[in-house]
Design a protein around this motif. Structure first.
Motif, PDB file in Angstrom:
ATOM      1  N   ALA A   1     -19.813   4.857 -26.714  1.00 36.56           N
ATOM      2  CA  ALA A   1     -21.166   4.833 -27.292  1.00 36.56           C
ATOM      3  C   ALA A   1     -22.149   4.190 -26.325  1.00 36.56           C
ATOM      4  N   ARG A   2     -21.732   3.104 -25.665  1.00 34.56           N
ATOM      5  CA  ARG A   2     -22.620   2.426 -24.715  1.00 34.56           C
ATOM      6  C   ARG A   2     -22.955   3.334 -23.546  1.00 34.56           C
TER       7      ARG A   2
ATOM      8  N   ARG B   1       0.830  -1.209   0.000  1.00 36.17           N
ATOM      9  CA  ARG B   1       0.000   0.000   0.000  1.00 36.17           C
ATOM     10  C   ARG B   1       0.861   1.253   0.000  1.00 36.17           C
ATOM     11  N   GLY B   2       0.195   2.364  -0.382  1.00 39.02           N
ATOM     12  CA  GLY B   2       0.867   3.649  -0.356  1.00 39.02           C
ATOM     13  C   GLY B   2       1.678   3.960  -1.593  1.00 39.02           C
ATOM     14  N   GLN B   3       1.518   3.161  -2.647  1.00 40.17           N
ATOM     15  CA  GLN B   3       2.273   3.396  -3.874  1.00 40.17           C
ATOM     16  C   GLN B   3       1.421   4.158  -4.886  1.00 40.17           C
ATOM     17  N   ALA B   4       2.081   4.944  -5.685  1.00 42.01           N
ATOM     18  CA  ALA B   4       1.374   5.672  -6.735  1.00 42.01           C
ATOM     19  C   ALA B   4       1.044   4.708  -7.864  1.00 42.01           C
ATOM     20  N   LEU B   5      -0.227   4.656  -8.238  1.00 43.31           N
ATOM     21  CA  LEU B   5      -0.663   3.775  -9.322  1.00 43.31           C
ATOM     22  C   LEU B   5      -0.710   4.541 -10.637  1.00 43.31           C
ATOM     23  N   PRO B   6      -0.671   3.840 -11.763  1.00 40.95           N
ATOM     24  CA  PRO B   6      -0.773   4.524 -13.057  1.00 40.95           C
ATOM     25  C   PRO B   6      -2.195   4.996 -13.281  1.00 40.95           C
ATOM     26  N   ALA B   7      -2.435   5.538 -14.462  1.00 42.97           N
ATOM     27  CA  ALA B   7      -3.777   6.011 -14.794  1.00 42.97           C
ATOM     28  C   ALA B   7      -4.806   4.936 -14.489  1.00 42.97           C
ATOM     29  N   LEU B   8      -5.947   5.367 -13.935  1.00 38.69           N
ATOM     30  CA  LEU B   8      -6.978   4.442 -13.489  1.00 38.69           C
ATOM     31  C   LEU B   8      -7.406   3.503 -14.606  1.00 38.69           C
ATOM     32  N   SER B   9      -7.479   2.222 -14.292  1.00 36.36           N
ATOM     33  CA  SER B   9      -7.849   1.215 -15.287  1.00 36.36           C
ATOM     34  C   SER B   9      -9.250   0.713 -14.995  1.00 36.36           C
ATOM     35  N   LEU B  10     -10.154   0.874 -15.951  1.00 31.50           N
ATOM     36  CA  LEU B  10     -11.534   0.434 -15.805  1.00 31.50           C
ATOM     37  C   LEU B  10     -11.901  -0.457 -16.974  1.00 31.50           C
ATOM     38  N   ASP B  11     -12.638  -1.533 -16.686  1.00 30.62           N
ATOM     39  CA  ASP B  11     -13.179  -2.292 -17.803  1.00 30.62           C
ATOM     40  C   ASP B  11     -14.474  -1.610 -18.258  1.00 30.62           C
ATOM     41  N   GLU B  12     -15.114  -2.155 -19.300  1.00 31.09           N
ATOM     42  CA  GLU B  12     -16.258  -1.464 -19.902  1.00 31.09           C
ATOM     43  C   GLU B  12     -17.433  -1.354 -18.932  1.00 31.09           C
ATOM     44  N   ASP B  13     -17.696  -2.420 -18.154  1.00 31.90           N
ATOM     45  CA  ASP B  13     -18.796  -2.376 -17.195  1.00 31.90           C
ATOM     46  C   ASP B  13     -18.519  -1.376 -16.083  1.00 31.90           C
ATOM     47  N   GLU B  14     -17.262  -1.312 -15.619  1.00 34.44           N
ATOM     48  CA  GLU B  14     -16.901  -0.355 -14.573  1.00 34.44           C
ATOM     49  C   GLU B  14     -17.028   1.075 -15.087  1.00 34.44           C
TER      50      GLU B  14
END
Length: 331
Positions: A128-129, A77-90
């Motif tokens: 589009a969705r 924990r406490g680490q910087a993550l890259p750009a947020l990753s979301l799948d299509e449903d998320e």
């Protein structure tokens, strides 16, 4: 922000870079992942999983591995993550949530700006969705708008247990200055509330956020009171009808099972008089405000009580008729 790539028909993500992003996203969802479960989630072998974990480590992420039963992989924990990753449903879920949130905030443009930024980075099919879903969903009545700064201040005071000072207008229109210990922010029906202990009055109170102004988070740190749990339960109780200045009684021509949900909110009484006819009893402190929301009832109704509300409704009807050019629809 990126969306996750579409998996292959075997359920695995074949591109190593895309798979590493997927792995990083999964590691952020759980404190610990058993190796076989994580490999199955990615659709790869344990050996490939170990290579992917090494790839993340080479990128600078600390991924701890504990062998044996009860062990697994964990992202420190406490680490910087890259750009947020979301799948299509998320991504779709975030879109709908932001669209609904816009109805709760006085600055609806903030939610719209966030939606525009998300749309800009979505793949064409996902974008589009999301746009089609927003267009097909009516969220205009999601709730009473609240100032985002007031909501944030109340939440901050609650989280850090700092006393709040604010100006307040009660249902009778009386102004007062309050000094409280905030314990819970909630949305009930279509209204945001703050449950807090009023220091000056030495009593628990429930405050509507739309009646608050000049909210300031203080430096005084308070301790949770021993009776907080019981008091918070009480603040969820509906306002009794006798607390309102005007009682409103309607006869509504609709089956009781088809009555709108709001007819059972905040201590209102709904009962069936006969098939297709219900009596709805509620209260208000402002007849003109009551007249306004009564026009939202989709069924035919008659105001039985009280005279002030009946008069306010008649005046509103005359205004609407004038706005329509005096035209009356033929029945």
């Amino acid at each position: 922000m990126r969306t996750d790539p579409v998996p292959s028909h075997t359920g695995c993500v074949t591109d190593p870079t895309s798979r590493a992003l997927k792995l990083l996203s999964l590691l952020g969802h759980r404190p610990v992942w058993p190796g076989p479960v994580l490999a199955a989630e990615l659709g790869v072998t344990p050996r490939t999983l170990r290579r992917d974990v090494d790839r993340l480590r080479n990128l600078g992420y600390t991924v701890d591995a504990e062998p044996g039963q009860g062990g697994g992989y964990a992202l420190r924990r406490g680490q910087a993550l890259p750009a947020l990753s979301l799948d299509e449903d998320e991504a779709l879920a975030v879109n709908v949530a932001l669209a609904a949130a816009a109805g709760y905030l006085t600055d609806a443009h903030a939610g719209q700006r966030a939606l525009a930024k998300i749309d800009a980075v979505l793949p064409p099919a996902a974008r589009a969705r999301a746009q089609e879903t927003r267009a097909a969903t009516d969220l205009s009545g999601a709730g009473m708008a609240v100032d985002s700064a007031i909501l944030a201040a109340c939440a901050d005071g609650t989280r850090r247990r700092r006393r709040l000072r604010f100006s307040y207008v009660d249902r009778r229109g009386r102004h007062s200055e309050r000094w409280v210990e905030p314990h819970q922010v909630s949305c009930r029906g279509q209204v945001w509330y703050l449950a807090a202990y009023d220091v000056a009055r030495e009593a628990w109170r429930s405050f509507r956020l739309d009646r608050m102004a000049e909210v300031r988070v203080g430096d005084w740190v308070f301790r949770r009171r021993p009776d907080a749990a019981e008091a918070l339960e009480r603040t969820l109780d509906p306002v009794p009808l006798e607390a309102y200045e005007h009682e409103v009684v309607l006869h509504v021509r609709c089956p009781i099972e088809s009555a709108p949900d709001f007819m059972t909110w905040d201590g209102a009484i709904l009962r069936e008089l006969e098939p297709g006819l219900c009596e709805y009893v509620t209260g208000t402190d402002d007849p003109e405000e009551a007249a306004s929301w009564l026009t939202g009832i989709e069924y035919e109704f008659t105001v039985i009580e009280n005279p002030e509300v009946r008069e306010a409704l008649a005046e509103l009807g005359e205004r609407l008729l004038r706005a329509a050019g005096g035209a009356r629809r033929e029945v």
